[in-house]
Design an enzyme around this catalytic site. Sequence first.
Site, short mmCIF file in Angstrom:
data_model
loop_
_atom_site.label_atom_id
_atom_site.label_comp_id
_atom_site.label_asym_id
_atom_site.label_seq_id
_atom_site.Cartn_x
_atom_site.Cartn_y
_atom_site.Cartn_z
N ASP A 1 0.84 -1.20 0.00
CA ASP A 1 0.00 0.00 0.00
C ASP A 1 0.88 1.25 0.00
O ASP A 1 1.98 1.24 0.57
CB ASP A 1 -0.90 0.03 1.24
CG ASP A 1 -1.95 -1.07 1.22
OD1 ASP A 1 -2.29 -1.54 0.12
OD2 ASP A 1 -2.42 -1.45 2.30
N TYR B 1 6.09 -8.88 8.69
CA TYR B 1 5.69 -7.47 8.84
C TYR B 1 5.90 -7.02 10.29
O TYR B 1 5.85 -7.83 11.23
CB TYR B 1 4.21 -7.28 8.50
CG TYR B 1 3.82 -7.61 7.09
CD1 TYR B 1 3.82 -6.62 6.10
CD2 TYR B 1 3.44 -8.90 6.74
CE1 TYR B 1 3.44 -6.92 4.79
CE2 TYR B 1 3.07 -9.21 5.43
CZ TYR B 1 3.06 -8.22 4.47
OH TYR B 1 2.69 -8.52 3.18
N ASP C 1 -6.99 0.98 7.83
CA ASP C 1 -5.82 1.71 8.31
C ASP C 1 -6.22 3.15 8.60
O ASP C 1 -7.37 3.55 8.40
CB ASP C 1 -4.66 1.64 7.30
CG ASP C 1 -5.02 2.26 5.95
OD1 ASP C 1 -5.98 3.05 5.88
OD2 ASP C 1 -4.33 1.96 4.96
N ARG D 1 -4.01 -5.42 7.61
CA ARG D 1 -5.09 -4.52 8.01
C ARG D 1 -6.26 -5.30 8.59
O ARG D 1 -6.83 -4.92 9.62
CB ARG D 1 -5.56 -3.69 6.81
CG ARG D 1 -4.62 -2.56 6.44
CD ARG D 1 -5.16 -1.80 5.25
NE ARG D 1 -5.00 -2.54 4.00
CZ ARG D 1 -5.72 -2.34 2.91
NH1 ARG D 1 -6.68 -1.43 2.91
NH2 ARG D 1 -5.50 -3.04 1.81
#
Length: 293
Positions: free
Chosen positions: A38, A66, A80, A173
């Site tokens: 993103d 992550y 988000d 997310r």
Amino acid sequence: MDGFLDLLKPPGMSSHDAINIVRRILNRKRVGHAGTLDPAAAGVLPIAVGQAARLVEYLELADKSYRAEIRFGIATDSGDDTGEVMERMTDFVLPGETAIRAVLAQFTGQIEQAPPAHSAIKIRGKRACDLVRRGVAVEIPTRTVAIHRLALLARHEDRILIDVDCSKGTYIRSLCADIGKALGIPATMAFLVRTRVGDFSLEDAHTIEALRDLGEEAILAPENYLSHIERYDLAPHRSRAFQNGLATNERRNPPHGETLRVYSEGLFLGMGRYDHEEKAIVPTKVFLREAGR
């Protein structure tokens, strides 16, 4: 040189923008990437140059890692903090570390996850996020993903920091929002950095500025980044046949999986698959054209 490079994408830049920058720096037209990030996220973006672009699909199979910050007290339509706030809670107390770790444990292993509507998943040939922007209602079916490790790094008044090792197709997310639901508090992802994609790591990633200095020196042979796929060593006398697209019978030492990276005498020849019915190694992407080179 054709191969892969490990790019550190900065926040505020789309993956497509990053590709265009790499094309200009290297003066190469055939450049692709694996694992879209993103625009708001940062981290490892695998880049393929030249013939290696044909191997991008195999990078998609790799596990990823992550580091994410979850903010509690709000839930957004995008999952988000760039999205519209859909739910807000102010009178909450974040549980202690022991209780949080107990909830995180519930999300370890195989889980069912609903990807966010604000994503690049295709719905009837259109990206879900584009449909949402046009006001079209989007319903994405749940999928099974694997969370290999989910660790709590820090806890603050209204947010936590986590590390995640997961399978392809996992949406962090969605994971952040689901963790909030399990704790009974609306939550959204406030920060994300991808630290690993298979053999691509944050430690080895090149900034755009470093890539300008290194140029093609930053490109490495593609086989350096395919260790998540089973290796098969072909008999030397069969390498020419493989490169010409011919299958090789294999009954005595069959591979374990179906997708293979194929070598002969230490040279990477390309990708193949094992046909269990025919008991044969079948070329799918031939990379090295000249045997013995």
